[in-house]
Enzyme design. Structure first.
Site, PDB file in Angstrom:
ATOM      1  CG  ASP A  78     -90.006 -62.827 -11.360  1.00  0.00           C
ATOM      2  OD1 ASP A  78     -90.507 -63.661 -12.120  1.00  0.00           O
ATOM      3  OD2 ASP A  78     -89.227 -63.106 -10.437  1.00  0.00           O
ATOM      4  CD  GLU A 157     -87.746 -74.313 -16.489  1.00  0.00           C
ATOM      5  OE1 GLU A 157     -86.916 -74.839 -15.730  1.00  0.00           O
ATOM      6  OE2 GLU A 157     -88.299 -73.220 -16.259  1.00  0.00           O
ATOM      7  CE  LYS A 193     -87.065 -70.357 -17.496  1.00  0.00           C
ATOM      8  NZ  LYS A 193     -87.856 -69.938 -16.320  1.00  0.00           N
ATOM      9  CB  THR A 218     -83.445 -71.186 -16.168  1.00  0.00           C
ATOM     10  OG1 THR A 218     -83.916 -70.655 -14.930  1.00  0.00           O
ATOM     11  CG2 THR A 218     -83.713 -72.676 -16.218  1.00  0.00           C
ATOM     12  CG  PHE A 240     -81.732 -67.770 -10.312  1.00  0.00           C
ATOM     13  CD1 PHE A 240     -81.891 -67.378 -11.622  1.00  0.00           C
ATOM     14  CD2 PHE A 240     -82.550 -68.776  -9.828  1.00  0.00           C
ATOM     15  CE1 PHE A 240     -82.850 -67.961 -12.438  1.00  0.00           C
ATOM     16  CE2 PHE A 240     -83.514 -69.376 -10.633  1.00  0.00           C
ATOM     17  CZ  PHE A 240     -83.665 -68.964 -11.945  1.00  0.00           C
TER      18      PHE A 240
END
Length: 388
Positions: A78, A157, A193, A218, A240
């Site tokens: 990440d 995204e 995304k 997401t 998350f």
């Protein structure tokens, strides 16, 4: 049937790494990574999960925790640092508005910004249209640059301000795919995304089924979001972990958690078990980790995206690591299958205060970064000609 039906089949405290202690789940945030880079892994037959410390002598003869993790889980680095791509040799990568905003202000990427500005001006139209076209082009230019360095897919995204506009998200996603096509890149190498709102999930369903466009959902915090994504048949979800923990630490009396009791770990464990028990193909990628205890407590999850700081810690740790999640154990869980139409989704998601607050907060923050990026491009595109 309620969303809480059935036991969650959470990993045992031993499996989560009891040696981590309560200090292993501190409330402090790590700087959020801006891109995820896939570096391989697979799910072997499950074994009884456990972690045991070893002597320094034996360390030299065994794999690090990171290397062991890759045997059970597809590990994602990440980071937004291109140098990390060379270091970790990833297969896939992810971008988001915060990454693009930060990178666009760095000297190393000014050529990409200039190309995006030129593209926006070339298409013409109103000032707003030129800026929007330049933004889309900039996202694709970054994605194309990353794809030169990886063999897999990149996630790009859609503007978070479209999070409640199903048709707007579909249109924007198709526009991004067209821009990639113009650059000679097929849709098989792209993940779009989308925010995990009801509208975003339904946009993902249409994109997957009607256009063959793969989606990465997401800002996922609730079980209701996960169920809806599975029923929509999207390619991947990103729950998350760390942000869930952050909320509970900030809003409750308890400030530290054992890894197996971490609210984010328990959330992803339940989602993983539900997907595997009922045969959903959607990939579960745990994200936003705050400590290595959370990561080890989710060994065996499909994908885990991990910051360079935590990857470094895992690479220097030498203990025996075995899976805490497995298809076999998931299928033995007592979770019951449910269906959520729009009314049921909105009700059950609304019942989860943490998820409601974190989803809206995430959308606002991504939207704010998109606005900052547009202002930066506007200054580049029009300030000189206006004599400013």
């Amino acid at each position: 049937m309620g969303l809480a039906a059935g036991r969650r089949c959470a990993p045992s405290p031993r499996a989560a790494g009891a040696s981590e202690g309560r200090a292993g789940a501190r409330a402090g945030r790590l700087p959020s990574g801006q891109a995820g880079f896939l570096i391989g892994g697979a799910n072997p037959p499950p074994r009884t999960p456990w972690i045991m410390s070893v002597s320094p002598v034996k360390r030299q003869k065994m794999e690090s925790v990171l290397d062991q993790l890759k045997h059970h889980t597809t590990v994602v680095a990440d980071t937004g640092d291109f140098n990390a791509i060379d270091e970790y040799k990833p297969l896939d990568a992810t971008t988001n508005p915060s990454l693009i905003l930060a990178a666009a202000q760095m000297p190393a990427y000014q050529e990409l910004v200039d190309d995006a500005v030129a593209y926006g001006k070339k298409l013409g139209g109103s000032e707003e249209e030129q800026i929007k076209n330049a933004c889309d082009k900039l996202f694709v230019l970054f994605g194309a640059e990353i794809l030169k360095r990886i063999p897999g897919r990149v996630s790009t995204e859609v503007d978070a301000r479209l999070s409640f506009d199903k048709e707007g998200m579909i249109q924007r996603a198709r526009r991004l795919i067209d821009l990639y096509k113009e650059a000679g890149i097929g849709k098989d190498r792209i993940l779009i995304k989308l925010s995990s709102t009801w509208e975003g999930i339904q946009a993902g369903k249409v994109l997957e089924a009607e256009y063959g466009i793969h989606c990465n959902m997401t800002l996922l915090f609730s079980f209701a979001q996960a169920v809806a994504c599975a029923e929509a048949g999207v390619t991947l979800i990103s729950p998350f972990v760390g942000r869930i923990l952050d909320w509970y630490v900030a809003n409750g009396d308890k400030k530290t958690y054992e890894p197996s009791e971490d609210p984010g770990v328990k959330s992803v464990t339940k989602i993983y078990n539900y997907y595997k028990k009922f045969g959903y193909k959607t990939i579960v990628m745990g994200a936003s980790f705050r400590n290595t205890g959370e990561i080890k407590a989710l060994t065996g999850c499909d994908y885990l995206t991990i910051s360079p700081k935590l990857l470094a810690e895992l690479s220097k740790e030498y203990v025996k690591l075995t899976p805490t999640l497995s298809v076999k154990e998931a299928q033995a869980c007592e979770l019951q299958k449910i269906h959520l139409d729009e009314k049921a989704f909105r009700w059950h998601h609304n019942e989860d205060q943490m998820a409601v607050e974190k989803l809206s907060d995430g959308i606002r923050k991504f939207a704010a970064d998109a606005i900052k990026l547009e202002r930066m491009l506007k200054e580049r595109m029009f300030s000189a000609e206006n004599g400013k």
